[in-house]
Design an enzyme around this catalytic site. Structure first.
Site, PDB file in Angstrom:
ATOM      1  N   GLU A 187       0.814  -1.219   0.000  1.00 49.99           N
ATOM      2  CA  GLU A 187       0.000   0.000   0.000  1.00 49.99           C
ATOM      3  C   GLU A 187       0.846   1.268   0.000  1.00 49.99           C
ATOM      4  O   GLU A 187       0.710   2.142   0.855  1.00 49.99           O
ATOM      5  CB  GLU A 187      -0.944   0.006   1.218  1.00 49.99           C
ATOM      6  CG  GLU A 187      -1.957  -1.106   1.168  1.00 49.99           C
ATOM      7  CD  GLU A 187      -3.091  -0.984   2.183  1.00 49.99           C
ATOM      8  OE1 GLU A 187      -4.169  -1.519   1.936  1.00 49.99           O
ATOM      9  OE2 GLU A 187      -2.888  -0.347   3.229  1.00 49.99           O
ATOM     10  N   GLU A 384      -5.688  -8.122  -1.118  1.00 52.85           N
ATOM     11  CA  GLU A 384      -6.364  -7.899   0.167  1.00 52.85           C
ATOM     12  C   GLU A 384      -7.800  -7.523  -0.099  1.00 52.85           C
ATOM     13  O   GLU A 384      -8.081  -6.725  -1.004  1.00 52.85           O
ATOM     14  CB  GLU A 384      -5.722  -6.752   0.964  1.00 52.85           C
ATOM     15  CG  GLU A 384      -4.461  -7.101   1.662  1.00 52.85           C
ATOM     16  CD  GLU A 384      -3.961  -5.980   2.571  1.00 52.85           C
ATOM     17  OE1 GLU A 384      -4.783  -5.288   3.191  1.00 52.85           O
ATOM     18  OE2 GLU A 384      -2.732  -5.817   2.638  1.00 52.85           O
TER      19      GLU A 384
HETATM   20  C1  BG6 Z   1      -4.532  -2.815   4.764  1.00 49.29           C
HETATM   21  C2  BG6 Z   1      -3.186  -3.244   5.271  1.00 49.29           C
HETATM   22  O1  BG6 Z   1      -4.625  -1.434   4.829  1.00 49.29           O
HETATM   23  O2  BG6 Z   1      -5.658  -3.196   5.443  1.00 49.29           O
HETATM   24  C3  BG6 Z   1      -3.198  -4.338   6.313  1.00 49.29           C
HETATM   25  O3  BG6 Z   1      -2.321  -3.605   4.224  1.00 49.29           O
HETATM   26  C4  BG6 Z   1      -4.383  -4.109   7.229  1.00 49.29           C
HETATM   27  O4  BG6 Z   1      -1.970  -4.342   6.980  1.00 49.29           O
HETATM   28  C5  BG6 Z   1      -5.667  -4.220   6.422  1.00 49.29           C
HETATM   29  O5  BG6 Z   1      -4.415  -4.937   8.338  1.00 49.29           O
HETATM   30  C6  BG6 Z   1      -6.932  -4.078   7.217  1.00 49.29           C
HETATM   31  O6  BG6 Z   1      -6.885  -2.912   7.966  1.00 49.29           O
HETATM   32  P1  BG6 Z   1      -7.119  -2.942   9.533  1.00 49.29           P
HETATM   33  O7  BG6 Z   1      -6.783  -1.585   9.975  1.00 49.29           O
HETATM   34  O8  BG6 Z   1      -8.542  -3.291   9.710  1.00 49.29           O
HETATM   35  O9  BG6 Z   1      -6.203  -3.973  10.078  1.00 49.29           O
END
Ligand code: BG6
Length: 485
Positions: A187, A384
């Site tokens: 990211e 993701e």
């Molecule tokens: C992304 C990141 O922004 O979202 C992860 O690459 C992160 O590291 C994931 O865990 C989910 O976000 P969060 O804040 O709910 O853990």
């Protein structure tokens, strides 16, 4: 309506899997020679970013004052065999994880790597391969060695290029024969709103000045291109991607002012970093973006050699995270705001939100895939996606997470739609395939996994791994290559 049951939408070798990051699950934060990373200095709880945004925040680890959930993670460092076995049971074709930089170079600026750290990844990779799970490695995922943030001021310092290059070279040389898929920075564009985690920049090291953010990006682009170069010298077939946080963004209404603002939001947030890494050059909108953020290009250190290196070493594919969409509105000052992963925006009345206020928008994923593919014509990888939710462990020892199944099902349908639109999609690795520590809030209670981990926000629990209902559902999805969803 497209018939998902009978049509093989996803390619035969589609990479179904899951994604994690070292700092959020490994734990063992100071074991076997590992040094502290910036993630180890972020306290748990919703106030984590507020704390890191204070003017005097200086990356001190104060265990008397705060709880640091990343220190223990979910003890994956000790239990990785059990975890990979569960991934294999679900049928994972690939597993995306990161290598903790500070396990390999504890202070970040050493010249010799920590062999004990490498041994861990030797074992982790071999364990994946034992089950024919292809590793997908993120070289740097929000876990800069703490020393590089404290002593060097984070990525705004050009010296970090050398340190990253050394780290990337060590891991690429060690694993290129076993690992085909890589990503250079997680990211990378998230620094647009919050440069703490991806650039190691805080107010005391200049995060408020956008010049530093842009300089840090440039240094990361150069570092990323060097990793691509090293990887391709080792094996030209290695697939090395960028990784961006993509949030499909809609104009609030047909008012041309909102339309223009939204176009610029797309250019600056979603495309700027990817343009440099994919096309190998800064986009034409850069001058306008710098002007909008009061950055004088003369203050940036960008050499002709850098630009040549970027041009010669573009990435092979685009990895991206997708959780939600946003709305751009510059004409309604009183509009209701929404929450989101490092980005907010205006609430969209057509969408439901997660327990954390993120706007759920599967159609936005189909749009994202089309926008990215139209622009770059390179393979895409959704690395993701997922629903952070509060799960209940029921008396029968189960977790009935139909809300998560529903979220993922809709997003897989959207991916299938995009494939039928003509998009070249390589794979899908939902986030936090096993419950882990949240990046933005440091909570365990914000769960994404197919596998429940018995651990709460205060660190209580026996860490038992429990298959949720979504575990069995995803197993079928993979078995049927996405036709049974
Ligand atoms: C992304 C990141 O922004 O979202 C992860 O690459 C992160 O590291 C994931 O865990 C989910 O976000 P969060 O804040 O709910 O853990």
């Amino acid at each position: 309506m497209f018939d998902f049951k009978s049509s093989p939408v996803f390619a035969k070798d589609f990479l179904w899997g899951g994604a994690t990051a070292a700092n959020q699950l490994e734990g063992a934060w100071n074991q076997d020679g590992k040094g502290p990373s910036i993630a180890d200095a972020l306290p748990g709880g919703k106030q984590r970013f507020a704390i890191a945004s204070q003017p005097d925040f200086a990356w001190q680890i104060d265990e008397d004052k705060y709880h640091y959930p990343n220190h223990r993670g979910i003890e994956h460092y000790q239990r990785f065999k059990e975890d990979i076995k569960l991934f294999a049971e679900m049928g994972f074709k690939c597993y995306r994880f990161s290598i903790a930089w500070s396990r390999i170079f504890p202070q970040g600026d050493e010249t010799t790597p920590n062999e004990a750290g490498l041994k861990f990844y030797d074992q982790l990779i071999d364990e994946c391969l034992k089950y024919k799970i292809q590793p997908v490695i993120t070289i740097s995922h929000y876990e800069l060695p703490l020393n590089l943030a404290k002593k060097y001021g984070g990525w705004k310092n050009r010296q970090l290029i050398t340190f990253y290059e050394r780290f990337a070279k060590v891991v690429l040389e060690r694993y290129y024969q076993k690992v085909h898929y890589w990503m250079t920075f997680n990211e990378i564009n998230s620094a647009f709103h919050f440069p703490v985690m991806s650039q190691g920049l805080v107010p005391s090291s200049g995060s408020q000045d956008f010049t530093n953010v842009v300089q840090a990006w440039h240094n990361q682009f150069v570092a990323s291109a060097l990793a691509v170069k090293i990887g391709h010298q080792l094996n030209p077939d290695l697939q090395i991607g960028c990784m961006i946080l993509y949030a499909t963004s809609y104009a609030y209404d047909a008012d041309p002012k909102n339309q223009l603002a939204n176009l610029q939001q797309m250019q600056d947030f979603n495309f700027f970093c990817a343009d440099v890494q994919v096309r190998g050059e800064y986009p034409s909108s850069t001058a306008r973006m710098l002007h909008d953020h009061q950055v004088n290009p003369q203050d940036l250190e960008i050499t002709t050699e850098d630009l040549q290196l970027l041009k010669e070493n573009p990435v092979d594919y685009i990895g991206f995270s997708y959780y939600m969409s946003t709305v751009t509105d510059v004409t309604h000052q009183d509009a209701t705001k929404s929450a989101g992963n490092l980005i907010g925006g205006v609430s969209n009345p057509f969408l439901q939100t997660s327990d954390w206020g993120w706007q759920i928008d599967p159609t936005g994923l189909r749009i994202a895939l089309n926008q990215l593919y139209d622009r770059y014509q390179k393979p895409l990888f959704v690395v993701e996606n997922g629903l952070g939710a509060i799960d209940q462990l029921t008396a029968d020892g189960k977790v009935h997470d139909d809300y998560r199944i529903d979220y993922l099902r809709q997003h897989i349908r959207a991916m299938a739609g995009a494939v039928t639109d003509g998009v070249d999609l390589m794979g899908y690795t939902p986030w936090g395939c096993i419950d882990l520590v949240s990046a933005s809030t440091g909570q365990m209670s914000k769960r994404y996994g197919f596998i429940y981990v018995n651990l709460d926000d205060q660190g209580n629990g026996d860490l038992q791994r429990i298959r949720k209902d979504s575990f069995y559902w995803y197993q079928k999805v993979i078995q049927s290559n996405g036709s049974e969803i």
